[in-house]
Structure formats: structure tokens, C-alpha cells
Design an enzyme around this catalytic site. Sequence first.
Site, mmCIF file in Angstrom:
data_model
loop_
_atom_site.group_PDB
_atom_site.id
_atom_site.type_symbol
_atom_site.label_atom_id
_atom_site.label_comp_id
_atom_site.label_asym_id
_atom_site.label_seq_id
_atom_site.Cartn_x
_atom_site.Cartn_y
_atom_site.Cartn_z
ATOM 1 C CG ASP A 185 -1.815 1.192 1.271
ATOM 2 O OD1 ASP A 185 -1.430 2.272 0.787
ATOM 3 O OD2 ASP A 185 -2.943 1.051 1.767
ATOM 4 C CG HIS A 186 1.383 4.354 -3.126
ATOM 5 N ND1 HIS A 186 0.117 4.049 -3.540
ATOM 6 C CD2 HIS A 186 1.476 5.693 -3.230
ATOM 7 C CE1 HIS A 186 -0.515 5.160 -3.878
ATOM 8 N NE2 HIS A 186 0.288 6.183 -3.703
ATOM 9 C CG HIS A 248 -4.282 4.465 -0.578
ATOM 10 N ND1 HIS A 248 -3.335 3.477 -0.569
ATOM 11 C CD2 HIS A 248 -4.493 4.759 -1.882
ATOM 12 C CE1 HIS A 248 -2.994 3.183 -1.813
ATOM 13 N NE2 HIS A 248 -3.691 3.944 -2.628
HETATM 14 C C1 BG6 Z 1 -3.762 4.704 -6.159
HETATM 15 C C2 BG6 Z 1 -5.149 4.772 -6.732
HETATM 16 O O1 BG6 Z 1 -3.635 3.604 -5.300
HETATM 17 O O2 BG6 Z 1 -3.513 5.898 -5.431
HETATM 18 C C3 BG6 Z 1 -5.312 5.980 -7.623
HETATM 19 O O3 BG6 Z 1 -5.391 3.595 -7.487
HETATM 20 C C4 BG6 Z 1 -4.924 7.242 -6.874
HETATM 21 O O4 BG6 Z 1 -6.643 6.080 -8.117
HETATM 22 C C5 BG6 Z 1 -3.560 7.083 -6.218
HETATM 23 O O5 BG6 Z 1 -4.892 8.307 -7.807
HETATM 24 C C6 BG6 Z 1 -3.262 8.249 -5.304
HETATM 25 O O6 BG6 Z 1 -1.936 8.153 -4.848
HETATM 26 P P1 BG6 Z 1 -1.099 9.454 -4.490
HETATM 27 O O7 BG6 Z 1 0.210 8.925 -4.020
HETATM 28 O O8 BG6 Z 1 -1.004 10.268 -5.746
HETATM 29 O O9 BG6 Z 1 -1.875 10.163 -3.422
#
Ligand code: BG6
Length: 503
Positions: A185-186, A248
Amino acid sequence: MKSTAKTGPTIIIILGATGDLAWRKLIPAFYNLYLDKWIPHEFAIIGIGRSKLSDKEFQNHLHEGVDKNSRSGKSKKSDWDNFSPYLTYQKGHFNADSTYSDIEKRIKILEKKWKVTATKIFYLAVPPNSFEEIALKLGSSGLAKNKLQSRIVIEKPFGHDLDSAKHLNDLLHGIFDECQIYRIDHYLGKETVQNILAFRFANALFEPTWNRNYIDSVQITVSEQLGVENRGNYYETAGALRDMIQNHLLQLFCLIAMEPPVSFEADEVRNRKVDVLNAIRKIRPEEVHQNAVRGQYGAGWIQGKRVKGYRQEPDVSKTSTKETFAAVKLFIDNWRWQGVPFYLRTGKRMNETISVITIQFRPVPHQSFPAEATGNWQPNRLVLNLQPHMGIRMRFQAKRPGLKMILYPVDMQFNYNESYHTGTPEAYETLLLDIMEGDSTLFMRADQVEAAWKALMPIIDSWETNPSVNFPNYEAGMQGPEDSEALIAKDGHSWVIMPTERN
Ligand code: BG6
């Protein structure tokens, strides 16, 4: 460049290496790890894809990706020339046994050259419908049999609902030990997200007030100006609840609500998070409409430009009922949080791109100031700004200068960019290094993913059974549908106006 990395010899096998993830995120992250000397001496990346490419063509393709996406900007020729030999390519279909025997041959050649058994990391940078097939082949080929030195990395979405997540977990557990599985989960790799742990557990100041006696409510907002871009196919199967809240936003929720861990051992931290997910009050089907709101963007304006509605995006049905906005109210049934509402919302094509957590404190128990002093009175509020401007703000009352006692809210602010001038690693750099080092603290364990699905299933089921009839219900560039205000207004709250560096 001399490496000071602590990791031993490592081979990364990226399945789906010609795709967008490798081009935009993974290789730029490895490149920056290389520049910062985190890459071990004995290191190789083997890219697997269906296209026919030579090593040189593969490297050139990734070079362009690094120049466009790396946080360190366009690469220097000497740096790229030193880094690019780590990258090799092999054409292969994920369902063919020969792909896996070819991978094995390459691994053997490298290990013979290095005279060691390397750690093998299989990174599935592929659409979720290939996860099972690849995992099974990694099992049947014997590539994953060294439990200590082989790992598998899986991107989200992990399952489509509780049953499919359980099925995938069962399948993986038939091949890998849980400690070999890294579910990404980045958000957990983001600097500011990790800082929530530091803020809560490295300071004695906040913990005594971090409970229902002092906190009135919590808001977590992750809003984006972006639309679904070219991901219509995927998004039509997902929607905002699955795409953002299940992973997230619930991770952020856990970090705010978890009990202090006894140590920062991976399982201790993850146990504390699972406790929170398991304590989420179950939403009954008939309560869904009081606790969750969905929306879909129509055409509108973003930064002065006219943009399409969701139903006009590529690969999206003209009558789609998929939500691009979701807001939910959750309660946690435990001693610390009983009765404190947590409001989570996320949406695409909103007025701002911002991720922010707001902790709203209760009013003081007794107002001793005269009425004329407190006309502008507002309760204390702590705002954790995660992106794009990383910082923490504390709002409290102060006496406005003058002869009369007039109270006014002021902000005390900590701003990352002013306090630190070193470059901030990208989430993927942190996560990839952790995988190489075998640290799974920032990765989701099987029970965590399942508990997150379980909490949301009543909403998912209800929304699927009762498709919305009023979509689109918010204009691109706005703060989401009106109903989302009502969700929180009925508790006497309002969404905090998104704080940018301007206000
Ligand atoms: C991803 C989603 O996991 O996270 C995307 O699939 C979203 O839809 C993105 O845009 C948002 O990540 P960040 O790091 O740009 O907030």
C-alpha cells in the site's frame, strides 16, 4: 559508485516490466536507491514482459521513464551508464513454464558468478487477474521454495471483496509463508504517513489527550484533482471505496487510532492496526445510507480548464453507476474511541489535491471568558497535512493584541520544507528498500487486508444492490456531492475547509 548498503546479494524479478508501474515508479525508485548507495554490489533486475525487446531496448525505455519520473530529475550520463547494466530483459508469457525455467537459468548464472545464494524478489507489476497464475507458477517451478531467500510483492487491489481476498490469501499461503509476502500500500511508504507514528509515539505531549475524553471527531480527507485518466477499465470494476478507502484511507485511520505498540517489530505494529480494524462498528444494511455517501463527477472546471464528466472518460460506460467519491462515518468500539466519529472521504476531480487528517478537540469544559471575548472562539484542532505540503498545524486560542480581552484562533505550524532541506525519498524507495532488507512493518498482513474488506462489505453490498439513480451528482472542481455535507452536518460537524498553505 561504492555501495554502503546493508542488503546482501539481491535479484529483483519484475513480472510486467514493460508496464507503467515499472516505468513510472519502480525503476526510478531503484535508480534513486542506487544514487543514494542503498543498492548492494551484487544486484540485478530481470524484467519479464510479453514484448520482444533486447536488453538495450529495455534499458532505453526505462531510461526515458527515469528521466521523466525520477525525483532527482534527468539522469547524468555517467550515473545512468553505471546503473543500466543492472537491467536485463527476458520475453515470456506468465502462463508458460518455460518463462519460469528461463528465470531460474538466469538466477543460477548470477549466483554462480557471485558465488552466493541471492535473495530473490518476485515483483508482480501486473493486473490483478494475473496474480494467481503467476503465484501458482512460482510455486510449481520451485522458484519460491527457499522460504528465507525468496519473496513475492503484490500490488493493490488485493482482492475485489472479502471473499476474493480470502481466496487469494489462501492460495498464496499454499505456496509462500506469510513472511515472504509483501502486500503493497504505497501510502505506508510516504514520509508524512510514517511521521504519524513519530508524532504520536515519540512525544509525550499528545498521548494523554489522544482519546474520547479530549477528541471530539477525526476527519481524513484524500482528494484529487485528477480524474480517472486512462484507467477507466480498472476503475469501472473498483470505484472510490475499493480504490482508496479500503486501503489508503483505512491505513491512515489505523495509524491515528491504534494503541501504542510495545516495539516497532513488524508484527507488533501490525497487530495494533488489526485491533483497530476489528473494532470498527459493524454497519447494518439498513444503516448504510446514514453512514456512507457516494458521488460521481460530471463535467466541470479544474484549474481553469473544462474537463469531462466520469461517464465521458475513455473505457467508462455512458450509464456507469461507479462512485468516484465516497465518504464514510466509522466508529471504533473500544475504550479509547467509544463515541468518537471518524469521517473518511476521498474523491476524484475535486477542487484540490490534498491529503489531510484533522483531529478536532472537544470544547473547554467551562467558558470563563465573557461573551464578547469569545465571539471568534473555535475548538483546538490539530491538522496533519500529508500532501502536497507536508506539515503539522495546531490551532489554539490567543488574546488578540489590544486593550480588551478578545480571543482569536491562531496556528502554530511545523513545515517540513522549512525545517529539512534534504530530499525526501519517494514512497516506493522506502518500500523497495524494506523488501530488500526483509522488513515487513509497512506492508499489509493477510488478516489486515481481510479485516479492512470486512468493515466495508456492508457498504459495498448495499451500493451494488442499489445503484445510484442521481449520478453525476457533483461537478468536477467542487468539494464532492452535497450529501457528503449532510452526512457530517447531522452530527453538528462540518468538513474542515481544506487547508492549503494559503489559509
Ligand atoms: C492509487 C489509486 O492507489 O492511489 C489511484 O489507485 C490514486 O486512483 C492514487 O490516484 C493516489 O496516490 P497518491 O500517491 O497520488 O496520493
